[in-house]
Design a protein around this motif. Structure first.
Motif, PDB file in Angstrom:
ATOM      1  N   LYS A  12       0.814  -1.202   0.000  1.00  0.00           N
ATOM      2  CA  LYS A  12       0.000   0.000   0.000  1.00  0.00           C
ATOM      3  C   LYS A  12       0.850   1.254   0.000  1.00  0.00           C
ATOM      4  N   ILE A  14       1.155   4.602   1.585  1.00  0.00           N
ATOM      5  CA  ILE A  14       0.566   5.083   2.828  1.00  0.00           C
ATOM      6  C   ILE A  14       0.378   6.589   2.770  1.00  0.00           C
ATOM      7  N   ASP A  22       1.857   8.668  10.968  1.00  0.00           N
ATOM      8  CA  ASP A  22       2.969   7.907  10.419  1.00  0.00           C
ATOM      9  C   ASP A  22       4.155   7.883  11.383  1.00  0.00           C
ATOM     10  N   TYR A  24       6.289   6.282  14.425  1.00  0.00           N
ATOM     11  CA  TYR A  24       6.527   4.954  14.987  1.00  0.00           C
ATOM     12  C   TYR A  24       7.591   5.036  16.069  1.00  0.00           C
ATOM     13  N   LYS A  48       5.503   0.343  18.744  1.00  0.00           N
ATOM     14  CA  LYS A  48       4.889   0.523  17.431  1.00  0.00           C
ATOM     15  C   LYS A  48       6.018   0.440  16.397  1.00  0.00           C
ATOM     16  N   LEU A  50       7.450  -0.397  12.391  1.00  0.00           N
ATOM     17  CA  LEU A  50       7.226  -0.454  10.952  1.00  0.00           C
ATOM     18  C   LEU A  50       8.447  -1.070  10.285  1.00  0.00           C
ATOM     19  N   THR A 230       7.012 -13.276   9.620  1.00  0.00           N
ATOM     20  CA  THR A 230       6.208 -12.100   9.284  1.00  0.00           C
ATOM     21  C   THR A 230       4.834 -12.163   9.949  1.00  0.00           C
ATOM     22  N   LYS A 234       3.203  -9.407  12.587  1.00  0.00           N
ATOM     23  CA  LYS A 234       1.919  -8.727  12.391  1.00  0.00           C
ATOM     24  C   LYS A 234       0.948  -9.020  13.535  1.00  0.00           C
ATOM     25  N   GLY A 237       1.148  -6.685  16.259  1.00  0.00           N
ATOM     26  CA  GLY A 237       0.840  -5.291  15.935  1.00  0.00           C
ATOM     27  C   GLY A 237       1.832  -4.614  15.012  1.00  0.00           C
ATOM     28  N   GLY A 238       2.833  -5.343  14.524  1.00  0.00           N
ATOM     29  CA  GLY A 238       3.802  -4.748  13.610  1.00  0.00           C
ATOM     30  C   GLY A 238       3.213  -4.509  12.238  1.00  0.00           C
ATOM     31  N   LYS A 239       3.741  -3.535  11.532  1.00  0.00           N
ATOM     32  CA  LYS A 239       3.271  -3.203  10.184  1.00  0.00           C
ATOM     33  C   LYS A 239       4.409  -3.392   9.190  1.00  0.00           C
ATOM     34  N   ILE A 241       5.438  -2.883   5.138  1.00  0.00           N
ATOM     35  CA  ILE A 241       5.128  -2.308   3.833  1.00  0.00           C
ATOM     36  C   ILE A 241       6.168  -2.811   2.844  1.00  0.00           C
TER      37      ILE A 241
END
Length: 497
Positions: A12, A14, A22, A24, A48, A50, A230, A234, A237-239, A241
Motif C-alpha cells: 500500500k 501510505i 505515520d 513509529y 509501534k 514499521l 512475518t 503482524k 501489531g507490527g506493520k 510495507i
C-alpha cells in the motif's frame, strides 16, 4: 530472483508525507531475517514498529519463487542451530514459530563427493565420524580429536584459541592427510573462503552450528520460514510495507528523526534499524557528510564476502531412481579446492565449475515440484563482475555447471523442463548488498572483531541488524542473523527503559 510467487503481499501507498499517524517507535529498513526477528521482539514488547521492504515480499535471501509448478529457494538452502538449546531453536520457540512453521531434518543432510570418496554428514556426530572412519581409517583418531574440539569446547575458549588463526592453521594442528584437509575445506563454500584465508573461529562455529547441526528445512520452502516470522510480527501489531524503497534516513544534530521513501512519504521514529547493506546505510541513506570518520575509514578498507552463481532447474523426471543422494551435495571433481576458493577470493571465476553445491527443495518436500518431477539448484561461489560480463558469460557458465553436475547425475540435461540463472549481479539488484555479497563481510580474522561494526552505531538512534554486523564470531548463516536481530531488539528495549 525476481519471479512470480503464489504468496501475495499487500503493498500500500501510505499517507502523504508528514502526517502524525505515520509516527513509529522503531522503523526497520529491510525485511530480511535479522529485520523480521528484530521487529517481532520489539512489537511483542509493545512498541509501534514499521518494517519497510523494497521488494515485493519479505525474507531477503530467505525467499522462494515458483515457475511452471517448480518451487525454488532463491539462495538459502537449509538452516542450522536448531538442536536442543541451539541459538535458532531458542528464537524459534520464544516467538512460537513452531505454531507457524514445520521443520524437518534431512539425514544425511550434506554429502561430500570427491574422487574416490563419498562422505555423508549425518544427524548423529557418531555416524558422521564413522563415515570418515570408513573412508580414512588411518586418520580417524585425528578426525575425532578435531571434531571433539569444535563441538565440545566452550565459545570463550574457542575465541581465545582461534581468534587470530586461519582454518588452515587449525587443520594443520589436527589433520595430516591432505585429502582429508581438502574435504574439510569444501563446506567453507558456506562462507566462500579458502582455508588459508578463513577465520578459524568462524569456521569452527560454522561447523558446530551449521555443518554438524544443519540440514533443517521448512516444509513449503524457505519463503515459508520468512512468512511465518512475518505472521508473528503482524500478530503483535507490527506493520510491514513491501515494494517501498527508503531514500533517506532523516537526521538532526546527528540524531535520527525518521525516514523518507522514494515516493516521498515521511515516517517519523526515535529509532531506526538498518537490515540492509551497510554501504547503502551509511553512504546513501545517511550521506557521507553525516557519517563518522571511523565508519568511512572502515568501509574503505574492509572486504565483502564473495557472491554466488545459481542455476535453477526444473526436471521432468523423478530423480529418486537415478540418484540416491537426497541431501545437499557438495561435489568437487578434484582435491584442489583451496585453489578454487582462493581464485574466487582474488576476483576470478571458477569457469570449469570444479566445486559445486547441488540442492533440491523437492527432495526435501515433494510438494515443491509437480508429481514425478524435481526441482534442483546448482550453486558455486563467484566474484562480482559487471553487466556486460554476465551477458557474455552466464550461459557458458550455466552450461559448465550443468555439465559438472552430470558427472554424478547421469543425463541430467536431457530432463530439463525449466532453467533460469541468478548471477552476483542478480543478488546485488535484489538486496543491494555490496558486490552481491552473499555473507556480509568476508570472514577473515581481521574482520570479525565485534567493535568494527557493532549493532549500536555512533549516530544516536541508529542500529544495525544484518549480516554486516561484526559480533566476534563472524557469519554463520541464518541463525547468526536471527540472533543479531534479537540482540538488536534487546539493546533498544534496554535503552527505552
Amino acid at each position: 530472483m525476481n519471479h512470480n510467487n503464489k504468496t501475495i503481499y499487500i503493498n500500500k501507498k501510505i499517507n502523504p508525507k508528514g502526517l502524525k499517524k505515520d509516527q513509529y517507535d522503531v522503523i526497520i529498513i529491510g525485511a530480511g531475517i535479522g529485520g523480521l526477528v528484530c521487529g517481532c521482539y520489539l512489537a511483542r514488547a509493545g512498541l509501534k514498529v514499521l518494517i519497510v521492504e523494497k521488494n515485493s515480499k519479505p525474507g531477503g535471501y530467505c525467499t522462494s519463487f515458483e515457475k511452471d509448478g517448480f518451487r525454488f529457494d532463491s539462495c538459502v538452502h537449509s538452516l542450522g542451530s536448531l538442536r536442543e538449546n541451539g541459538a535458532l531453536r531458542k528464537i524459534f520457540f520464544d516467538l512460537e514459530l513452531d505454531k507457524k512453521i514445520k521443520i524437518i531434518r534431512l539425514n544425511p543432510f550434506d554429502t561430500i563427493i570427491v574422487p574416490g570418496h563419498t562422505i555423508r554428514i549425518m544427524s548423529s556426530l557418531k555416524d558422521t565420524i564413522n563415515e570418515f572412519h570408513i573412508n580414512f581409517p588411518k586418520e580417524i583418531e585425528n578426525i575425532k580429536n578435531f571434531f571433539n574440539f569444535i563441538t565440545k569446547t566452550d565459545f570463550l575458549t574457542l575465541y581465545i584459541k582461534l581468534k587470530n588463526k586461519t582454518f588452515k592453521e587449525l587443520l594443520d594442528e589436527y589433520i595430516f592427510e591432505e585429502k582429508v584437509k581438502a574435504i574439510l575445506t569444501i563446506p567453507l563454500g558456506n562462507i566462500g573462503l579458502p582455508s588459508k584465508a578463513a577465520s578459524a573461529l568462524v569456521s569452527a562455529i560454522l561447523y558446530r552450528e551449521f555443518i554438524f547441526d544443519g540440514g533443517y528445512y521448512p516444509l513449503g520452502g524457505m519463503q515459508r520460514f520468512s512468512d511465518g516470522i512475518t505472521e508473528v510480527f503482524k500478530e503483535h501489531g507490527g506493520k510491514l510495507i513491501c515494494s517501498t524503497k527508503i531514500k533517506k534516513i532523516l537526521l538532526k544534530n546527528k540524531k535520527v528523526l525518521g525516514v523518507i521513501s522514494e515516493d516521498e512519504n515521511i515516517f517519523s521514529s526515535k529509532y531506526i534499524v538498518s537490515n540492509c547493506d551497510i554501504r547503502q546505510t551509511f553512504l546513501n541513506l545517511i550521506g557521507r557528510d553525516n557519517v563518522p570518520y571511523k565508519y568511512l575509514k572502515l568501509l574503505n578498507r574492509m572486504t565483502p564476502s564473495v557472491s554466488a552463481f545459481l542455476v535453477y532447474i526444473g526436471v521432468n523426471k523423478n530423480l529418486n531412481k537415478i540418484f540416491k543422494e537426497k541431501g545437499n551435495i557438495w561435489y568437487a571433481s578434484s582435491y584442489k579446492v583451496e585453489n578454487v576458493y582462493n581464485n574466487i577470493l582474488q576476483g576470478g571465476i571458477d569457469s570449469s565449475s570444479t566445486c559445486i553445491l547441488i540442492t533440491s527443495p523437492s527432495f526435501h518436500d515433494s510438494n515443491l515440484a509437480p508429481e514425478n518431477k524435481q526441482s534442483l539448484t546448482l550453486i558455486f561461489n563467484s566474484s562480482f563482475k559487471n553487466k556486460k560480463y554476465w551477458e557474455n558469460k552466464k550461459i557458458i557458465l550455466s552450461n559448465s555447471i550443468l555439465k559438472r553436475a552430470e558427472e554424478i547425475i547421469e543425463d541430467l540435461s536431457k530432463y530439463i523442463q525449466f532453467k533460469d540463472v541468478a548471477t552476483p549481479l542478480t543478488l546485488y539488484k535484489y538486496t543491494l548488498n555490496y558486490k552481491g555479497a552473499a555473507y556480509g563481510w568476508a570472514a577473515i580474522p581481521s574482520q570479525i572483531d565485534k567493535t568494527l561494526f557493532p549493532q549500536k552505531t555512533e549516530i544516536e538512534g541508529l542500529f544495525l541488524a544484518s549480516h554486516w554486523c561484526t559480533r566476534g564470531a563472524g557469519q554463520s548463516g541464518v541463525s547468526t542473523v536471527a540472533c543479531i536481530g534479537k540482540d538488536t531488539a534487546q539493546i533498544i528495549l534496554k535503552e527505552k527503559i
